[in-house]
Write an enzyme that holds these catalytic residues in place. Structure first.
Site, PDB file in Angstrom:
ATOM      1  CG  HIS A 247      -4.356   0.734   0.471  1.00  0.00           C
ATOM      2  ND1 HIS A 247      -4.142   2.017   0.026  1.00  0.00           N
ATOM      3  CD2 HIS A 247      -3.462   0.548   1.463  1.00  0.00           C
ATOM      4  CE1 HIS A 247      -3.178   2.580   0.719  1.00  0.00           C
ATOM      5  NE2 HIS A 247      -2.741   1.699   1.603  1.00  0.00           N
TER       6      HIS A 247
ATOM      7  CG  LEU B 174     -16.207  -2.414 -10.465  1.00  0.00           C
ATOM      8  CD1 LEU B 174     -15.604  -3.326 -11.528  1.00  0.00           C
ATOM      9  CD2 LEU B 174     -17.660  -2.098 -10.776  1.00  0.00           C
ATOM     10  N   GLY B 175     -15.702  -2.536  -5.660  1.00  0.00           N
ATOM     11  CA  GLY B 175     -15.594  -3.204  -4.368  1.00  0.00           C
ATOM     12  C   GLY B 175     -14.379  -4.087  -4.214  1.00  0.00           C
TER      13      GLY B 175
ATOM     14  N   GLY C 232       1.964   1.851   7.132  1.00  0.00           N
ATOM     15  CA  GLY C 232       1.150   2.034   8.316  1.00  0.00           C
ATOM     16  C   GLY C 232       0.619   3.452   8.444  1.00  0.00           C
ATOM     17  CG  ASN C 233       2.631   7.318   8.332  1.00  0.00           C
ATOM     18  OD1 ASN C 233       3.842   7.181   8.358  1.00  0.00           O
ATOM     19  ND2 ASN C 233       1.964   7.945   9.290  1.00  0.00           N
ATOM     20  CB  SER C 234      -2.054   3.642   4.272  1.00  0.00           C
ATOM     21  OG  SER C 234      -1.165   3.445   3.218  1.00  0.00           O
TER      22      SER C 234
ATOM     23  CG  ASP D 273      -6.000   4.157  -1.589  1.00  0.00           C
ATOM     24  OD1 ASP D 273      -6.728   3.301  -1.055  1.00  0.00           O
ATOM     25  OD2 ASP D 273      -4.780   4.249  -1.363  1.00  0.00           O
TER      26      ASP D 273
END
Length: 519
Positions: free
Chosen positions: A92, A248-249, A197-199, A124
């Protein structure tokens, strides 16, 4: 000018208002071990965690349920896993972006370019490739990761270039977890506080070894989640080799109403060239069904990912979606032909059923002066194409069409659907677009109608405005009034559509996508 673009005005009147139930720990856009030979040098130790942690800025056009489409930059974190620039982050954070910019270790003086190699919306996860160089990188922790293990969350929260680390312990060592943006079998729950923002940033132990990939946080419940090392190691080589896994993109999020009703999977962005892109799925679509299974009913990606796991991502998968920008449902296959329009939403906020098929036969009607044309349902046998003289004496090319033209044209008749189109050269038109809307508003208000919405209208051929009314007369009819100048200013056109039943609403879409005049 495509019909889809011209249908945008009807969608505004019939549109779906959506609200996300949760958000990931990526800063919203304003919305395994590396294979042998892929990293030969030793990994960093605890004191050098910062040097191998990266900040990622994804720039592109995203579509938010609340704010619509906009071009913006969203920031997340990631980390290097090889000395030649392979890095891990969240799906994401990067998927669907037009460009990626990367800074390493908090040093913003050097901007690095990167490209996505492989990704997975269900897990993810994504692997990106930085410009080739000799980089410090992480190694993965070996052995078990038990409860109470000391862990540290590293990254760049809130989009700030300042590197941060927070400390905690593993509170749940290995659990399955479904969230609005992922469906994972192996997740570490910990209390090393993470922020937007830590993702994609690393979760490391006290030796600086990787134990997971941070991907979500909930301040209210003090819940911080990381994708377990074992989950990552199971797919990392495929992602490095450019293979998408359980994907699936799309960059998607399950949506729920404020009442807790699942709506589907909202598509924030789509990876160019992906299966979703080839199927015609676009940012701003709401995926409602796949292979007959309702998606997002529980507010998570679980059902979406279960379908992909059952059938595989290369299979031909039937999909249904709602395109809120047009107010139209689409259906078709992924890994087959592109999706096609099948129906128009039955009313504002409608999400299923009660709509007329887009396959309904239509015929093009032309007025007596051959100046105006519009598509109407073929079974509407009543047509009046004579020149119309307005109360001020102006003459207008004119079309009225209805199943019962006499009933439609009678005063205060709200029980019969129909359409009216009037157009005249701008030089001789006795009413301007704003006057048409004002006159209509006065009459509709007197008839007990309630104005539900109004907005500007522009389809590339016309520029004007429209109003949408409901609750007209005893039948509770709905009424769309639109008036505009042609884009070149050569003529004025006024269009009205009256709908009584849910089936009639498809006519609004077709009329808006087909009306045209020429003088």
């Amino acid at each position: 000018m495509t019909t889809h673009r011209r249908r945008a005005a009807a969608a505004a009147a019939l549109g779906l208002t959506l609200a996300a139930a949760l958000s990931s720990c990526a800063l919203p856009a304003l919305p395994g071990l590396p294979a042998a030979g892929r990293g030969d040098s030793d990994g960093v130790g605890f004191d050098d965690v910062q040097s191998a942690t990266i900040q990622i800025e994804a720039v592109g056009t995203f579509v938010s349920p609340e704010e619509g489409g906009y071009e913006a930059a969203g920031r997340g974190s990631g980390f290097l896993i090889s000395d030649d620039g392979l890095a891990v982050t969240n799906n994401h954070v990067v998927v669907g972006a037009g460009t990626l910019k990367v800074w390493r270790g908090g040093d913003t003086s050097e901007t690095l370019n990167a490209k996505v190699l492989g990704s997975s919306e269900c897990l993810d996860l994504a692997v990106i490739q930085l410009e080739k160089d000799d980089y410090p990188h992480f190694d993965w922790r070996k052995g078990k990761i038990p409860t109470a293990t000391d862990v540290y969350a590293a990254g760049f929260p809130l989009g700030d270039p300042e590197f941060t680390m927070t400390r905690g312990i593993v509170s749940k060592a290995d659990t399955a977890m479904d969230t609005p943006w992922a469906s994972l079998s192996h997740v570490i729950e910990h209390d090393a506080r993470i922020r937007a923002g830590n993702s994609g940033g690393p979760l490391v132990d006290d030796a600086g070894k990787l134990v997971g990939v941070n991907y979500a946080g909930n301040d209210q419940h003090d819940q911080n989640l990381a994708i377990h090392r074992d989950e990552v190691q199971g797919v990392i080589d495929q992602l490095i080799d450019g293979e998408n896994v359980m994907s699936l993109g799309i960059n998607g999020t399950a949506l729920m109403t404020e009442e807790g009703e699942g709506l589907g999977i909202w598509v924030n962005s789509v990876a160019s060239g992906s299966a979703a892109d080839k199927a015609g799925i676009a940012a701003g679509d709401l995926l409602t069904k796949m292979e007959g299974v309702s998606l997002g009913a529980d507010g998570t990606m679980a059902d979406y990912c279960s379908v992909l796991e059952t059938h595989g991502t290369d299979a031909t998968l039937s999909v249904e979606l709602f395109r809120s920008g047009e107010g139209i449902y689409y259906a078709g296959p992924v890994n087959g032909d592109a999706v096609e329009a099948v129906s128009v939403a039955q009313e504002a906020g409608a999400t299923d059923g009660g709509a007329q098929s887009a396959d309904t036969e239509y015929s093009t009607v032309v007025d007596d002066t051959e100046s105006v044309a519009v598509d109407v349902p073929a079974h509407w046998s009543g047509v009046d194409t004579s020149v119309w003289t307005d109360p001020a004496g102006g003459e207008w090319a004119h079309i009225d069409a209805s199943p019962d033209i006499a009933a439609f044209q009678s005063a205060d008749s709200w029980s019969t659907p129909g359409i009216s189109v009037m157009a005249a050269p701008a030089a001789t038109a006795t009413y301007a677009p704003e006057e048409w809307l004002s006159m209509a508003a006065q009459q509709l208000t007197q008839s007990g109608c309630t104005q539900a919405s109004e907005d500007v209208y522009s389809d590339g051929l016309h520029d004007g405005a429209y109003t949408y009314w409901t609750g007209c007369g005893e039948a509770g009819a709905q009424y769309l009034m639109l008036s505009a100048y042609s884009a070149d200013g050569s003529y004025v056109i006024a269009l009205a559509v009256q709908s009584v039943t849910e089936e009639d609403l498809a006519t609004i879409d077709r009329v808006l996508g087909s009306f045209i005049a020429s003088f």
